[in-house]
Design a protein around this motif. Structure first.
Motif, PDB file in Angstrom:
ATOM      1  N   ASP A  64      46.879  44.199  35.739  1.00 17.02           N
ATOM      2  CA  ASP A  64      45.701  44.159  36.433  1.00 17.02           C
ATOM      3  C   ASP A  64      44.363  43.162  35.535  1.00 17.02           C
ATOM      4  O   ASP A  64      43.546  43.057  35.254  1.00 17.02           O
ATOM      5  CB  ASP A  64      45.117  45.620  36.270  1.00 17.02           C
ATOM      6  N   ILE A  70      44.977  48.145  44.762  1.00 17.92           N
ATOM      7  CA  ILE A  70      44.874  48.273  42.708  1.00 17.92           C
ATOM      8  C   ILE A  70      44.040  47.172  43.781  1.00 17.92           C
ATOM      9  O   ILE A  70      44.143  45.590  43.813  1.00 17.92           O
ATOM     10  CB  ILE A  70      45.217  47.975  42.263  1.00 17.92           C
ATOM     11  N   GLY A 120      40.360  43.661  41.704  1.00 17.94           N
ATOM     12  CA  GLY A 120      40.080  43.841  40.635  1.00 17.94           C
ATOM     13  C   GLY A 120      38.618  42.186  41.056  1.00 17.94           C
ATOM     14  O   GLY A 120      38.824  41.824  41.978  1.00 17.94           O
ATOM     15  N   THR A 137      38.737  47.133  37.347  1.00 12.94           N
ATOM     16  CA  THR A 137      40.007  47.647  38.241  1.00 12.94           C
ATOM     17  C   THR A 137      39.418  48.725  39.445  1.00 12.94           C
ATOM     18  O   THR A 137      38.856  49.841  38.599  1.00 12.94           O
ATOM     19  CB  THR A 137      40.771  47.856  37.381  1.00 12.94           C
ATOM     20  N   THR A 181      50.087  40.144  43.119  1.00 12.58           N
ATOM     21  CA  THR A 181      49.341  39.818  43.677  1.00 12.58           C
ATOM     22  C   THR A 181      48.861  38.950  44.608  1.00 12.58           C
ATOM     23  O   THR A 181      49.759  37.651  45.237  1.00 12.58           O
ATOM     24  CB  THR A 181      48.246  39.810  41.813  1.00 12.58           C
TER      25      THR A 181
END
Length: 694
Positions: free
Chosen positions: A529, A637, A639, A644, A690
């Protein structure tokens, strides 16, 4: 005087028989489990166990009497009582964590057993009980328990649809700098089992007769399970397949199960259970973190069967696909970071080369299609003499070619640990001859009469050049711990890190903390992250970081694997550029093996080009998952470049063995990236790479 003694005896008896309060306020009568609270301090629980069977527990809440009055199965209107009058037992060893010399709770280079430590029996004092429902699960909590400065309660978790349950001693301490280990199991003063079964390390079923006077034997087994057999059926006791095994350099089988009488000379009766060797592999032995005021979950699983040892072991094996990574259409499996040192130990030592060495047999048996080695780890001559270095590389390349075939690819690699700082791995798409030094005015590139092009590398800039010209990849090994403490953070602004040839970092379940619902203490997943918020398009690959690889080792517990989007395994002779292309484009997910994520999309788009949502406030997240152990949660998750955000999806309603497509519409306004994790009831997990947003 006799009257006074009698009155005291009577009061003590009444106290021991006093009704223990049982709270059912949080029990959902619609979750299919049934409970009955009796006036004689017993609590009966019945839950659907699959295949038209029901699991049955009778809990005895009277003090100084065994907690489990009965454990069994109801099948076709017949009751199979498999265990009676038994106690769960826990033995905790408490040591001192070094939080000063290195990197706090992320430390690996700790030798806890060489510092003062002490072991304690966990005492169960029945004062209260509660039954609660969580999704498809029933949790029975019984207080209080204590061992030294640790205090807490027993929790028994029943899983609808499965003849499996979990027993946990959940305890915490206020003391800082604490590391722990635990042993556990079931013990009874009655003879519950006529014999004990287990699979030996070579996968042969063994059965030994029970002798009530037998002292405890520590047993090395495969599949981490020990089985008690009676005329009514069998019970297997086994740990969480990965969580119970704190990180070590070696995956030695350290006799992780036990059976016999008078366990630790502290528990009367005959039992079976799980255990740890306090000295580990005799290298660095960090045990489990136990930070203050964290609920450490010392636990084990039990699997029931009315059909005997072979059947109950088959049920345990099914949870880990027989300790093998299952095939998945459109994917091939890859494992990374192994210091097997076959070149130095066998080839350079002039020992005969087997047709198929043990380490190759192990990988194939575990379902690993492609292996990325990390040879020459402080054993060879990476900086020269040049001719010796080149010969060692030739041996490595020849070995990988010899043991690769159409169904298995062995890729040469090293952990160079030069030029960049910290420890790192490299992977080239073909054999590349290079030396980790450049003397005087020697050229970076030269031609050798035997080996062809050779690179002499003397600094980070030249190493980056080599990676670029040969299309290689590099990444931080064991980021933020071990020899990479402080990295990649310390070089995140360096040109080589910002280069697309520096892929990112590697994940392993390290350090270990039994209070957490994920593996790895957030060490690398948090780094993932952080790198995303730095704005760097980096990836995180799973790594094993292990040395000896033998069939008798406990390999599966310490392994993880990467599922790469590949239709076929590249042939060694043709190079393995497709592997690096998949890694570079983030078209893979990482798993401990029990959870698979075949698909993860944002607005129906997967990895590759960034996604540009037409309406970020209504971004559609979709993913397919399949699993063995019942799931706990999924976490999306994301960001925004600074912070985050986590969107947790409760999956406690799932049962063992399933597959599901989950779709969520989330407000991702202002977000720059998104990824996915999924974790189960045994803290096995999987995570994606990601997907970037515009």
């Amino acid at each position: 005087m006799k009257k006074i003694s009698f009155i005291i005896f009577l009061l003590c008896s009444l106290c021991c028989k006093a009704q223990i309060p049982v709270s059912t306020a949080n029990f959902n009568k619609k979750n299919a489990a049934k409970i009955t609270v009796e006036k004689n301090n017993t609590l009966s629980v019945k839950w659907p166990a699959g295949n038209k069977a029901y699991g049955q527990l009778i809990i005895n809440l009277n003090k100084d009497e065994p907690l489990f009055k009965s454990i069994g199965l109801e099948k076709e209107s017949h009751i199979y009582e498999i265990v009676k009058e038994a106690d769960p037992v826990f033995w905790v060893t408490i040591g001192k964590r070094d939080l000063i010399s290195q990197n706090g709770w992320n430390i690996f280079f700790d030798k806890v057993p060489l510092k003062p430590h002490q072991s304690y029996k966990v005492n169960i004092n029945k004062t209260n009980a509660a039954v609660s429902s969580y999704g498809s699960r029933t949790v029975i909590r019984i207080g209080d328990i204590a061992a030294a400065d640790f205090k807490g309660a027993i929790e028994i978790t029943l899983y609808n649809g499965s003849a499996m349950f979990n027993v946990a001693a959940i305890m915490s301490t206020e003391n800082d700098s604490t590391a722990i280990l635990y042993d556990a199991g079931l013990i009874s003063k009655q003879q519950n089992w006529s014999n004990i079964s287990y699979a030996d390390v070579y996968d042969n079923m063994k059965t030994v007769a029970v002798q009530a006077t037998d002292t405890v034997k520590n047993q090395d087994v495969k599949y981490r399970a020990i089985i008690g057999n009676s005329s009514n059926g069998s019970i297997a006791v086994f740990p969480a397949p990965h969580q119970y095994f704190y990180p070590l350099d070696e995956a030695f089988n350290l006799k992780f199960t036990w059976y016999g009488s008078n366990f630790k000379n502290a528990f009367e009766g005959y039992g079976i259970g799980i255990r740890q060797d306090i000295f580990g592999d005799r290298r660095f032995v960090p045990w489990f973190n136990a930070p203050p005021n964290t609920a450490q979950r010392l636990n084990f699983f039990c699997q029931l069967s009315a059909d005997g040892a072979d059947d109950v072991l088959a049920q345990v094996k099914k949870l880990t696909h027989n300790d093998k990574y299952p095939s998945l259409p459109g994917y091939k499996t890859m494992a990374s970071h192994f210091h097997n040192e076959f070149v130095m130990k066998v080839i350079v030592a002039n020992k005969p080369m087997p047709d198929t060495p043990n380490f190759v047999k192990v990988f194939k048996a575990t379902g690993v299609d492609m292996v990325h080695l990390a040879e020459f780890h402080y054993t060879a001559h990476p900086q020269g003499p040049d001719e010796l270095r080149l010969l060692e590389l030739k041996y490595l390349f020849d070995m990988c070619k010899k043991y690769s075939d159409k169904a298995f690819l062995l890729m040469p690699g090293e952990e160079p640990n030069e030029f960049f700082g910290g420890h790192w791995l490299q992977l080239f798409p073909k054999p590349v001859y290079w030396i980790m030094s450049r003397k005087g005015d020697a050229h970076v590139e030269s031609m050798h009469p035997v080996y062809g092009k050779v690179y002499n590398i003397g600094n980070a800039k030249e190493m980056q050049y080599l990676l670029e010209v040969e299309k290689g990849l590099a990444w931080t090994a064991h980021a933020r711990t071990k020899g990479s403490t402080g990295f990649p953070d310390k070089y995140k602004e360096q040109p080589f890190f910002k280069s697309n040839r520096f892929m990112g970092a590697a994940w392993k379940a390290m350090p270990a903390d039994l209070s957490q619902d994920k593996l790895g203490n957030g060490r690398v997943l948090d780094l993932m992250d952080d790198m995303n918020n730095w704005g760097e398009n980096k990836k995180v690959i799973g790594e094993a970081d292990l040395f000896t690889i033998e069939p008798e080792n406990e390999m599966y517990a310490h392994l993880n694997v990467n599922y790469l989007q590949l239709d076929k395994i590249p042939l060694y002779e043709e190079g393995w550029q497709p592997v690096l292309d998949v890694l570079d484009s983030a078209k893979f997910f990482t798993t401990t093996g029990e959870i698979l994520i075949p698909s993860f999309t944002v607005n129906q788009q997967g990895y590759g080009k960034p996604v540009k949502p037409a309406n970020p406030a209504k971004t559609k997240i979709s993913f397919d998952i399949n699993w063995t152990f019942p799931l706990n949660f999924a976490e999306i998750i994301s960001g925004d470049g600074k912070s985050t955000f986590r969107h947790r999806i409760d999956l406690t309603g799932t049962k063992a063995y399933g597959q599901q497509t989950i779709i969520r519409e989330l407000d991702l306004t202002g977000r720059k990236w998104v990824r996915l994790e999924v974790w189960d009831a045994a803290v096995n997990g999987a995570f994606t790479q990601t997907i970037w947003l515009e």
